[in-house]
Scaffold this motif. Sequence first.
Motif, short mmCIF file in Angstrom:
data_model
loop_
_atom_site.label_atom_id
_atom_site.label_comp_id
_atom_site.label_asym_id
_atom_site.label_seq_id
_atom_site.Cartn_x
_atom_site.Cartn_y
_atom_site.Cartn_z
N ASP A 73 1.03 -0.87 -0.40
CA ASP A 73 -0.03 0.23 -0.32
C ASP A 73 1.16 1.36 -0.03
O ASP A 73 0.66 2.12 -0.76
CB ASP A 73 -1.23 0.03 1.25
N LEU B 147 0.68 4.14 -2.58
CA LEU B 147 0.71 5.59 -2.67
C LEU B 147 1.71 6.41 -3.18
O LEU B 147 1.42 7.69 -3.03
CB LEU B 147 0.59 6.00 -0.65
N GLU C 191 1.56 7.14 -6.66
CA GLU C 191 0.20 7.80 -6.98
C GLU C 191 0.97 9.54 -6.52
O GLU C 191 0.25 10.28 -7.73
CB GLU C 191 -0.98 7.73 -6.15
#
Length: 120
Positions: A106, A110, A113
Amino acid sequence: MKFFKEFKEFITKGDMMSMAVGIIIGGAFSAIIGSLVTDVLGPIIGLFLGGVDFSTMSVGIKDAQIMIGNFIQAIITFLITALVIFIMMKQFNKMKKEEPAPEPSDEVKLLTEIRDSLAK
């Protein structure tokens, strides 16, 4: 002294030991294939060719005897050995399929992004 130390390291490496085991197994495998060709396939092929015994096939030139039968047996041995090794390597490569890359965590998603947003 340095030469002997390097030599000792060379012969005790795992790769060298694996290669030695491979050579020993290959020698035993070669004996098995040789026997298969000489003792099993040779007589069977000889029957199909009208009772020809490959081990005694030869051509005489003056005082020299050219052992054509032994050469034919060596070719058959080579072809069978190559075929078996080909099949083994094909199976090995099939078992050794590359595993897919693991799903990114995760945190990595992140950060990706954020990077993509900053790039825009």
